[in-house]
Each structure stands twice: as structure tokens, then as C-alpha cells.
Design an enzyme around this catalytic site. Structure first.
Site, short mmCIF file in Angstrom:
data_model
loop_
_atom_site.label_atom_id
_atom_site.label_comp_id
_atom_site.label_asym_id
_atom_site.label_seq_id
_atom_site.Cartn_x
_atom_site.Cartn_y
_atom_site.Cartn_z
N ARG A 17 -90.06 4.78 52.72
CA ARG A 17 -91.32 5.46 52.34
C ARG A 17 -91.49 5.62 50.84
NH1 ARG A 17 -90.48 8.90 56.99
NH2 ARG A 17 -91.72 8.03 58.68
N LYS B 258 -100.53 -1.27 40.49
CA LYS B 258 -101.03 -2.08 41.61
C LYS B 258 -99.88 -2.96 42.09
CE LYS B 258 -106.00 -2.58 40.89
NZ LYS B 258 -107.10 -3.51 40.55
N GLU C 55 -105.77 -12.83 29.22
CA GLU C 55 -105.92 -11.40 29.52
C GLU C 55 -105.98 -10.58 28.23
OE1 GLU C 55 -106.52 -10.04 32.44
OE2 GLU C 55 -105.70 -11.37 33.97
N LYS D 152 -105.10 -0.81 28.51
CA LYS D 152 -104.95 -0.72 29.96
C LYS D 152 -104.51 0.69 30.37
CE LYS D 152 -103.75 -2.59 34.22
NZ LYS D 152 -103.35 -3.71 35.03
N GLU E 263 -109.07 2.80 40.90
CA GLU E 263 -110.25 1.94 40.79
C GLU E 263 -111.45 2.47 41.59
OE1 GLU E 263 -109.32 -2.25 40.34
OE2 GLU E 263 -111.20 -2.76 41.30
N ARG F 66 -111.92 1.41 36.23
CA ARG F 66 -110.85 0.40 36.26
C ARG F 66 -111.39 -1.00 36.61
NH1 ARG F 66 -104.61 1.02 38.43
NH2 ARG F 66 -104.03 -1.14 38.05
N ASN G 260 -111.57 -6.29 35.74
CA ASN G 260 -111.80 -7.50 36.54
C ASN G 260 -112.79 -8.45 35.88
OD1 ASN G 260 -110.10 -6.51 38.53
ND2 ASN G 260 -111.76 -5.38 39.54
N HIS H 64 -112.84 -12.13 36.72
CA HIS H 64 -111.97 -12.33 37.88
C HIS H 64 -112.73 -12.72 39.14
CE1 HIS H 64 -108.99 -10.73 35.21
NE2 HIS H 64 -108.05 -10.67 36.13
N HIS I 112 -110.90 -15.67 40.59
CA HIS I 112 -110.17 -15.60 41.86
C HIS I 112 -110.68 -16.66 42.84
CE1 HIS I 112 -108.45 -11.24 41.53
NE2 HIS I 112 -107.72 -12.14 40.92
N HIS J 75 -103.11 -18.18 36.60
CA HIS J 75 -104.08 -17.10 36.75
C HIS J 75 -104.98 -16.97 35.51
CE1 HIS J 75 -105.86 -13.31 37.95
NE2 HIS J 75 -105.40 -12.74 36.86
N1 GLY Z 1 -105.29 -6.28 36.91
C1 GLY Z 1 -106.34 -5.37 37.12
C2 GLY Z 1 -105.86 -3.97 37.33
O1 GLY Z 1 -104.69 -3.68 37.17
O2 GLY Z 1 -106.64 -3.14 37.68
#
Ligand code: GLY
Length: 393
Positions: free
Chosen positions: A146, A168, A210, A252, A262, A266, A270, A273, A277, A290
Site C-alpha cells: 500500500r 506522476k 521539454e 515544474k 492536475e 498543471r 501538456n 502533448h 502523444h 518522446h
Molecule cells: N509531464 C507532465 C506532468 O508531470 O504533469
């Protein structure tokens, strides 16, 4: 006139930045904080840091160091020796490299390996690798017993400026990227820029996409700096790289500190992206790195913004120029149809209720999240993108 990287790294510039100005860079200059109350953690950027990782380990019952065989051969020794000096028992676990191993099968294997290594709830996982390894390792840490603490030691520029920061974690399913995951913040992010000296040139450029993105979304002055420093960055000048990493991480950290899960802000991360993506998924994650797909996607986003009356032509031009200076691809692939891109975007988890959502730039340093972008605007923009040409991967 050359910009002062240190001043930029401190976040003093960019008056137009929409983010609240509360950068938390502390002395020494190489440490930032992701400000999340009791779950706050440091991002440390320092040459030779691997040997000192034990400093951030706390007092774990055991440590598992997760890496890839090639990276472990290059970088595990100083980490393991540093932990041993502090009397911390550590097991090394390796997994094969590559997006195709970022799945639940790898996670199941890792649970077994952690049990075999005797990790309990007071134990710690350290991930030493790029974005894929950090995502899969972080997800394992989020769910094993957990949840156990973990430390990210990212070794690619892309992971250092993006994937390792912000909590993330996740894995891919056969039907799409990052469809299973959890927010699980690391205990620390330890960045040793020396690891970039063994990175392939293509991976380095992918990370630069990035870095450029941060300038576009929230810091015009940083964008100008990156362009001026591009040659040094491509030459892997340690000072230029450290400052680019620090500033990217500061931006960031600021975004994540304001919107961890998000719910709004946040999403600006993107930028580029949505199309990026789609291109990655339509080419089976094989053709593009990427950052390369995101590079093409950022030019598309500029053109979509133009169609929506939000992005001035010069802004799209400045974005494409910066990416080309970083030797990143900007041309839209001729063999991928607009219909296929639209369909892939509908499958993306960023699409909610079938509404196409894009981050669009009104100028360099200022973006907003625009819902309900029409399919017609995307079609027109991609048509123009095809005609425009640009650099190939
Ligand atoms: N890579 C986008 C984020 O971490 O929100």
C-alpha cells in the site's frame, strides 16, 4: 547580450509569467523544494551527487535500487557504496530498458523481487534511470504494501526536467500509454548532471524539447536564454545544463505545488502533448523519442492556436525556430493521416467527454487551456503543418 543564467535560475525574470512568484530555491543554489506541505521534497542538482544519495534516504530498514543493466554498470557503484558506508542494506534489481516493459507484468515481477529482497513498510526504493524506469518504479513504490517511500535518481535530461518531478507514476496498457497509475510523490529527486555525459545525442535533444516547452508555457526570458545557450547545451556544457535543469525544475515545482493532481494549472505542462502523444501511439512508440513527438506537437499546437485566433504567427515561428536550433524534428509525418490523429486524440486520457482540449500559446511565456477546440481547426492546422515542412527526425 548574454543572459545571466543564475539570475534566471532564481526566477527573477519573466514579469509576464502567470505563475505566482514564490520560487523556493534555497541556498545552496542547487537545491529546490517541491512545496506540498507535509509531502514537500527537495530536488537537488549537483555533480557527483550519486555518492551522497544516502543523505536523503532517512533510516530505512532496507533499500532496493532499481535500474537497467547498462545504467547499473555505469552508475550503481557510487550509490551502493554510499549506502553501505551508512550501514544501509541494499539490493540491486534490474529490469530491461524500453517503453515495452512499462507494463503490469514488470510491476508484478518487481513486487516479487521486493518481497524476495525482504522490503517491508519501512523500506525505501531508489529508481536510477530515465522516465520509463521512474514511472514504473514509482508506481511499484506507490502500490507495494500500500505504498513505500521512493527516491528518484533520473539519468536522462527528459526525466531530470520532467518525469521525475511531480509524483506522476504509472504503466501502459495494450490500449494506451499511462492508463494505470497513481500520484505518489518521491522523498527526493537527486539529479547528477554528470550522467548526461553518457546519454545519446538523440536522447539529449529529446530532453531539450521539454526544456524549451517550459520557456514557451511560462517564462519568456528563459526561452530567450535557452536559444542563446543552445550550442553550449548541445555540447553538454555542465554549467549550461545544470542551469537549464534547475530552471526547468523550478518551473515544474511551482506548477505542481499549485496543482498537484492536475485539476487545472498543471495541464499547461501538456503543451504539445495532445498531437505528440497521438504521433507516438500511431507509430507504436518506435519512430519518435518522446521529446521528438512533443517537438512536432508543439508546432501543431502553434498552428492550431493560429486557427483558433489565439496564437500569433510569429509565436509559432519562434517555437519552430527554437526546436530546429535544438535539432529536433518539426515536420509533420507525411504518412500519418489527420483522421488517424483525431481518432488517437479521442483515445487520449486528456480528452474528456469527447471534447478536444489543447494548451495554446497567446505569446511566448503565456498559455491557456482551451476546451472545445473544433476538429475543423485541428484539420486546417495539420493541413498547414504538412505544407510547412520543417526538420525531419
Ligand atoms: N509531464 C507532465 C506532468 O508531470 O504533469
Amino acid at each position: 547580450m548574454a543572459m545571466d543564467w543564475r539570475r534566471v535560475a532564481k526566477g527573477e525574470g519573466g514579469r509576464r509569467n502567470r505563475l505566482r512568484r514564490r520560487f523556493v530555491i534555497t541556498t545552496p543554489m542547487s537545491t529546490l523544494t517541491v512545496d506540498l506541505g507535509t509531502r514537500s521534497y527537495p530536488i537537488v542538482v549537483e555533480s557527483g551527487l550519486l555518492a551522497r544519495a544516502a543523505q536523503w534516504a532517512g533510516r530505512p530498514s532496507r533499500v532496493a535500487l532499481l535500474s537497467h543493466p547498462r545504467l547499473a554498470a555505469l552508475y550503481a557503484a557510487p550509490l551502493l557504496e554510499g549506502l553501505a558506508r551508512e550501514g544501509i542494506a541494499c539490493s540491486l534489481i534490474t529490469v530491461p530498458a524500453g517503453e515495452r516493459f512499462k507494463n503490469l507484468k514488470t510491476v508484478a515481477r518487481l513486487y516479487d523481487a521486493l518481497l524476495d529482497a525482504g522490503l517491508d513498510r519501512r523500506s525505501l526504493l531508489i529508481t536510477l534511470g530515465g522516465g520509463v524506469l521512474g514511472d514504473v518504479g514509482g508506481f511499484t513504490a506507490a502500490t507495494y504494501l500500500r505504498g513505500i517511500p521512493f527516491i528518484q535518481v533520473p539519468t536522462t535530461l527528459l526525466a531530470q526536467v520532467d518525469a521525475s518531478v511531480g509524483g506522476k507514476t504509472g504503466v501502459d496498457l495494450a490500449r494506451g500509454k499511462n492508463l494505470v497509475g497513481a500520484f505518489h510523490q518521491p522523498r527526493a529527486v537527486l539529479i547528477d548532471p554528470d550522467t548526461l555525459q553518457t546519454l545519446s545525442a538523440r536522447e539529449l535533444r529529446s530532453g531539450l524539447a521539454e526544456v524549451i516547452k517550459y520557456g514557451i508555457i511560462c517564462d519568456r526570458e528563459f526561452f530567450v536564454c535557452i536559444k542563446e545557450e543552445m550550442r553550449r547545451l548541445l555540447r553538454r556544457d555542465p554549467d549550461a545544463l545544470s542551469h537549464a535543469i534547475l530552471r526547468s525544475c523550478a518551473l515544474k515545482a511551482e506548477v505542481v505545488g499549485q496543482d498537484e493532481t492536475e485539476q487545472g494549472l498543471r495541464a499547461i505542462l501538456n503543451f504539445g502533448h495532445t498531437v505528440g502523444h497521438a504521433l507516438e501511439s500511431l507509430t507504436g512508440y518506435r519512430r519518435y523519442k518522446h521529446g521528438e513527438a512533443i517537438s512536432i506537437g508543439m508546432v501543431s499546437a502553434g498552428l492550431i492556436g493560429e486557427e483558433m485566433g489565439i496564437t500569433p504567427k510569429e509565436t509559432t515561428g519562434a517555437i519552430a525556430d527554437a526546436l530546429q536550433e535544438a535539432r529536433l524534428p518539426t515536420a509533420f509525418p507525411a504518412d500519418i493521416s489527420t483522421d488517424a490523429v483525431l481518432q488517437a486524440m479521442q483515445r487520449d486520457k486528456k480528452t474528456v467527454g469527447g471534447r478536444l482540449t489543447f494548451v495554446l500559446a497567446s505569446e511566448i511565456g503565456r498559455v491557456s487551456v482551451v476546451k472545445d477546440v473544433t476538429a475543423q481547426a485541428v484539420e486546417a492546422a495539420l493541413r498547414r503543418h504538412r505544407r510547412r515542412g520543417g526538420s525531419e527526425p
